[in-house]
Design a protein around this motif. Structure first.
Motif, mmCIF file in Angstrom:
data_model
loop_
_atom_site.group_PDB
_atom_site.id
_atom_site.type_symbol
_atom_site.label_atom_id
_atom_site.label_comp_id
_atom_site.label_asym_id
_atom_site.label_seq_id
_atom_site.Cartn_x
_atom_site.Cartn_y
_atom_site.Cartn_z
ATOM 1 N N ALA A 117 4.683 0.497 2.689
ATOM 2 C CA ALA A 117 3.366 -0.139 2.683
ATOM 3 C C ALA A 117 3.393 -1.432 3.485
ATOM 4 C CB ALA A 117 2.922 -0.415 1.255
ATOM 5 N N ALA A 118 2.334 -1.660 4.280
ATOM 6 C CA ALA A 118 2.230 -2.861 5.109
ATOM 7 C C ALA A 118 1.252 -3.823 4.452
ATOM 8 C CB ALA A 118 1.747 -2.492 6.516
ATOM 9 N N PRO A 119 1.732 -4.859 3.779
ATOM 10 C CA PRO A 119 0.816 -5.726 3.033
ATOM 11 C C PRO A 119 0.073 -6.716 3.906
ATOM 12 C CG PRO A 119 3.061 -6.504 2.785
ATOM 13 C CD PRO A 119 3.140 -5.230 3.585
ATOM 14 N N SER A 120 -1.128 -7.038 3.488
ATOM 15 C CA SER A 120 -1.845 -8.172 4.063
ATOM 16 C C SER A 120 -1.310 -9.448 3.417
ATOM 17 C CB SER A 120 -3.347 -8.049 3.783
ATOM 18 O OG SER A 120 -3.583 -8.079 2.384
ATOM 19 N N SER A 121 -1.620 -10.589 4.034
ATOM 20 C CA SER A 121 -1.144 -11.859 3.485
ATOM 21 C C SER A 121 -1.681 -12.106 2.084
ATOM 22 C CB SER A 121 -1.545 -13.006 4.408
ATOM 23 O OG SER A 121 -0.825 -12.971 5.619
ATOM 24 N N GLU A 122 -2.985 -11.814 1.879
ATOM 25 C CA GLU A 122 -3.581 -12.141 0.586
ATOM 26 C C GLU A 122 -3.012 -11.284 -0.535
ATOM 27 O OE1 GLU A 122 -6.569 -9.293 2.619
ATOM 28 O OE2 GLU A 122 -5.228 -10.946 3.197
ATOM 29 N N VAL A 123 -2.737 -10.005 -0.253
ATOM 30 C CA VAL A 123 -2.192 -9.120 -1.288
ATOM 31 C C VAL A 123 -0.740 -9.503 -1.590
ATOM 32 C CG1 VAL A 123 -1.570 -6.739 -1.811
ATOM 33 C CG2 VAL A 123 -3.786 -7.251 -0.786
ATOM 34 N N ALA A 124 0.032 -9.813 -0.545
ATOM 35 C CA ALA A 124 1.414 -10.248 -0.764
ATOM 36 C C ALA A 124 1.453 -11.529 -1.581
ATOM 37 C CB ALA A 124 2.123 -10.440 0.573
ATOM 38 N N HIS A 125 0.585 -12.485 -1.227
ATOM 39 C CA HIS A 125 0.581 -13.752 -1.962
ATOM 40 C C HIS A 125 0.108 -13.575 -3.398
ATOM 41 C CE1 HIS A 125 1.299 -15.911 1.818
ATOM 42 N NE2 HIS A 125 1.611 -16.932 1.044
ATOM 43 N N TRP A 126 -0.796 -12.660 -3.630
ATOM 44 C CA TRP A 126 -1.261 -12.399 -4.987
ATOM 45 C C TRP A 126 -0.059 -12.093 -5.894
ATOM 46 C CZ3 TRP A 126 -5.855 -13.341 -7.049
ATOM 47 C CH2 TRP A 126 -6.202 -12.745 -8.271
ATOM 48 N N SER A 127 0.864 -11.279 -5.393
ATOM 49 C CA SER A 127 2.057 -10.960 -6.177
ATOM 50 C C SER A 127 3.056 -12.104 -6.174
ATOM 51 C CB SER A 127 2.715 -9.693 -5.636
ATOM 52 O OG SER A 127 1.987 -8.545 -6.007
ATOM 53 N N ILE A 128 3.224 -12.764 -5.042
ATOM 54 C CA ILE A 128 4.151 -13.893 -4.983
ATOM 55 C C ILE A 128 3.771 -14.954 -6.010
ATOM 56 C CG2 ILE A 128 4.910 -15.854 -3.571
ATOM 57 C CD1 ILE A 128 4.774 -13.967 -1.130
ATOM 58 N N PHE A 129 2.483 -15.227 -6.146
ATOM 59 C CA PHE A 129 2.011 -16.246 -7.088
ATOM 60 C C PHE A 129 2.088 -15.783 -8.543
ATOM 61 C CE2 PHE A 129 -0.615 -18.180 -3.502
ATOM 62 C CZ PHE A 129 0.150 -19.324 -3.428
ATOM 63 N N GLY A 130 2.475 -14.527 -8.771
ATOM 64 C CA GLY A 130 2.675 -14.063 -10.128
ATOM 65 C C GLY A 130 1.528 -13.282 -10.730
ATOM 66 N N TYR A 131 0.583 -12.831 -9.914
ATOM 67 C CA TYR A 131 -0.618 -12.173 -10.424
ATOM 68 C C TYR A 131 -0.604 -10.655 -10.239
ATOM 69 C CZ TYR A 131 -2.883 -16.684 -11.188
ATOM 70 O OH TYR A 131 -3.211 -17.934 -11.669
ATOM 71 N N SER A 132 0.562 -10.067 -10.058
ATOM 72 C CA SER A 132 0.615 -8.637 -9.766
ATOM 73 C C SER A 132 0.023 -7.788 -10.887
ATOM 74 C CB SER A 132 2.052 -8.202 -9.485
ATOM 75 O OG SER A 132 2.904 -8.539 -10.570
ATOM 76 N N GLY A 133 0.018 -8.293 -12.115
ATOM 77 C CA GLY A 133 -0.558 -7.548 -13.215
ATOM 78 C C GLY A 133 -2.035 -7.792 -13.424
ATOM 79 N N VAL A 134 -2.642 -8.585 -12.547
ATOM 80 C CA VAL A 134 -4.061 -8.938 -12.651
ATOM 81 C C VAL A 134 -4.801 -8.285 -11.489
ATOM 82 C CG1 VAL A 134 -5.720 -10.837 -12.699
ATOM 83 C CG2 VAL A 134 -3.437 -11.146 -13.708
ATOM 84 N N PRO A 135 -5.932 -7.606 -11.727
ATOM 85 C CA PRO A 135 -6.668 -6.975 -10.627
ATOM 86 C C PRO A 135 -7.044 -7.981 -9.539
ATOM 87 C CG PRO A 135 -7.505 -6.201 -12.733
ATOM 88 C CD PRO A 135 -6.561 -7.332 -13.036
ATOM 89 N N PHE A 136 -6.800 -7.602 -8.285
ATOM 90 C CA PHE A 136 -7.130 -8.463 -7.153
ATOM 91 C C PHE A 136 -8.645 -8.468 -6.953
ATOM 92 C CE2 PHE A 136 -7.450 -9.003 -2.410
ATOM 93 C CZ PHE A 136 -7.050 -10.334 -2.398
ATOM 94 N N PRO A 137 -9.282 -9.641 -6.835
ATOM 95 C CA PRO A 137 -10.749 -9.701 -6.780
ATOM 96 C C PRO A 137 -11.348 -9.424 -5.412
ATOM 97 C CG PRO A 137 -9.866 -11.918 -6.708
ATOM 98 C CD PRO A 137 -8.692 -10.986 -6.881
ATOM 99 N N GLY A 138 -10.525 -9.320 -4.367
ATOM 100 C CA GLY A 138 -11.037 -9.146 -3.010
ATOM 101 C C GLY A 138 -10.928 -10.433 -2.223
ATOM 102 N N ARG A 139 -10.521 -10.324 -0.973
ATOM 103 C CA ARG A 139 -10.318 -11.517 -0.160
ATOM 104 C C ARG A 139 -11.613 -12.281 0.085
ATOM 105 N NH1 ARG A 139 -6.552 -12.370 5.232
ATOM 106 N NH2 ARG A 139 -7.601 -14.252 5.993
ATOM 107 N N ALA A 140 -12.754 -11.599 0.048
ATOM 108 C CA ALA A 140 -14.024 -12.305 0.255
ATOM 109 C C ALA A 140 -14.185 -13.448 -0.742
ATOM 110 C CB ALA A 140 -15.192 -11.336 0.153
#
Length: 450
Positions: A69-92
């Motif tokens: 998988a090729a991650p975008s910056s925002e999705v990679a950072h979402w997990s780096i910051f510790g939020y991988s178990g929280v639904p991503f709200p969208g980069r908008a």
């Protein structure tokens, strides 16, 4: 060590907890390239300060989500910051907050942009966007003004960001989980039909498709675009949308991590993360000289630590931008310039745990945007055991003791090295944290007032 407490056999511990600094070189990873003798830019670049840091620390490969998988910056950072178990709200949502736009809860939100296009075989192909010159930006603003009644008719609240970009809210819809109409990969895909990702967004998808088709009709006959065509400038005749989602209540970073966090920022996206996660922030405008820019970011990180932050995110986009130019030597030169500003890394690692890595690979050759290729990872602190790695770069890091690390594992590892490991089995907070929490709720003195 301190003397044991009353009735205790073991000594009390000295407080030697350390802050953590994550230096994130966006898009750092790359592929082995013939132009560089079969090496990546990181391997081929002359980076004496990063090499010295690697010799002092422990290395490995950062594979944010494993192979493939090729991650975008925002999705990679979402997990780096510790939020991988929280639904991503969208980069908008992040772009809006980073642009200073208040985002209402449970309101469908998307990022829109005016684009140029042409029709090929019955499909609309996106061909460009507004330039950064005043004429194009003025035209884009004028087109948004002309589209105002159309947006109102569709219940769309539009907040312009400049250069033809905007945040669009749809208050009548609570769920914004729809697909992008922006092809993103313009050479491969046409302007796309919006589809619901979640069944609750089905009505929004239909509504948005109708609005986008209506705006295209309006744009094609608009006097501004007719004038642009007469001047041999491509009309801005299609509105694309992407990064749709909606904002929900989220725990603050300190609730997730257990320690107060901060970031040194220079873009809307990372300012958005700060607003969403309640991170302290220093906005450091980018400096033309990349070495000076990196030095300034590390100085800002020190200031945030002095202000109480125990995790600081330091980010540069320069490596990613160089990768997107598809000029391998250009990316190499950017890395060498950044290295000149990282002469303080080893010294910083004597009083903090410091990590240098990237959020994904941005190959500086080939027709790809991002890839899952490994990114060098180095961690170093006062008590880090050095491994045999002598140089910074993918090939050298492969032999490091850290091995392969995923995005969600970075902060737990860093907090452990910083003498802050969360102690499993001890519940100091309702929600498990990534680090031993700094500020759990104290029991109040006096009469119960709960």
């Amino acid at each position: 060590m301190k003397a044991p407490g009353y009735g205790e056999d073991q000594p009390r511990y000295d407080d030697d907890r350390l802050p953590v600094v994550l230096v994130l070189l966006d898009g750092l990873g790359d592929r082995a390239l013939p132009e560089l003798g079969g090496r990546t830019p990181s391997e081929a670049a002359h980076t004496p300060h990063l090499d010295a840091f690697a010799r002092r620390g422990a290395s490995g490969w950062h594979l944010p989500f494993g192979w493939g998988a090729a991650p975008s910056s925002e999705v990679a950072h979402w997990s780096i910051f510790g939020y991988s178990g929280v639904p991503f709200p969208g980069r908008a949502i992040l772009e809006a907050l980073g642009g200073g736009i208040p985002v209402p809860m449970d309101t469908a939100t998307t990022f829109a942009c005016l684009r140029t296009s042409r029709v090929v075989d019955g499909q609309v192909r996106v061909t460009g966007r507004a330039r950064r010159d005043q004429r194009d930006m003025t035209d884009a603003d004028g087109l948004y003004e002309e589209l105002g009644p159309t947006f109102s008719a569709f219940g769309a609240q539009v907040h312009r960001l400049g250069r033809g970009e905007a945040i669009v809210f749809f208050p009548a819809f609570a769920n914004g989980e729809v697909t992008d109409s922006d092809p993103f990969f313009e050479d491969y895909h046409p302007w796309l039909r919006v589809r619901p990702v979640h069944e609750r967004a089905a009505d929004l998808a239909t509504h948005l498709n109708t609005m986008l088709l209506t705006t295209r009709q309006m744009l094609q006959g608009n006097p501004i675009n007719l004038r642009r065509a007469a001047e041999s400038r491509p009309p801005l005749d299609v509105l694309t949308t992407k990064w749709g989602g909606h904002r929900s209540e989220l725990p603050a970073f300190e609730t997730i991590a257990g320690v107060p966090g901060a970031a040194v920022t220079n873009s809307r996206l990372y300012r958005g993360f700060c607003a969403l996660f309640a991170l302290a922030e220093i906005q450091q405008p980018p400096l033309k000289d990349l070495a000076d820019d990196m030095r300034a970011r590390l100085v800002a990180a020190d200031a945030l630590i002095a202000g109480g932050a125990r995790f600081v995110h330091v980010h540069t986009k320069a490596t990613d931008e160089a990768g997107h130019t598809k000029d391998p030597r250009g990316k190499l030169e950017v890395l060498e310039a950044l290295d000149a500003g990282l002469e303080g890394l080893v010294e910083l690692s004597r009083r903090a745990v410091v990590i240098v890595t990237g959020d994904h690979a941005t190959p500086s050759r080939s027709g790809v945007l991002h890839t899952s290729d490994p990114t060098p990872f180095v961690i170093c602190g006062p008590e880090t055991r050095s491994d045999p790695v002598e140089r910074f770069g993918e090939a050298a890091a492969a032999a490091g003791w850290i091995g392969r690390i995923r995005a969600g594992e970075i902060l737990p590892l860093a907090f452990s090295e910083a003498n802050r490991p969360v102690f499993l089995g001890h519940r100091a907070t309702p929600r498990p944290t990534l680090a031993l929490p700094d500020r759990p709720d104290p029991m109040p003195l006096g009469a119960p007032d709960l």
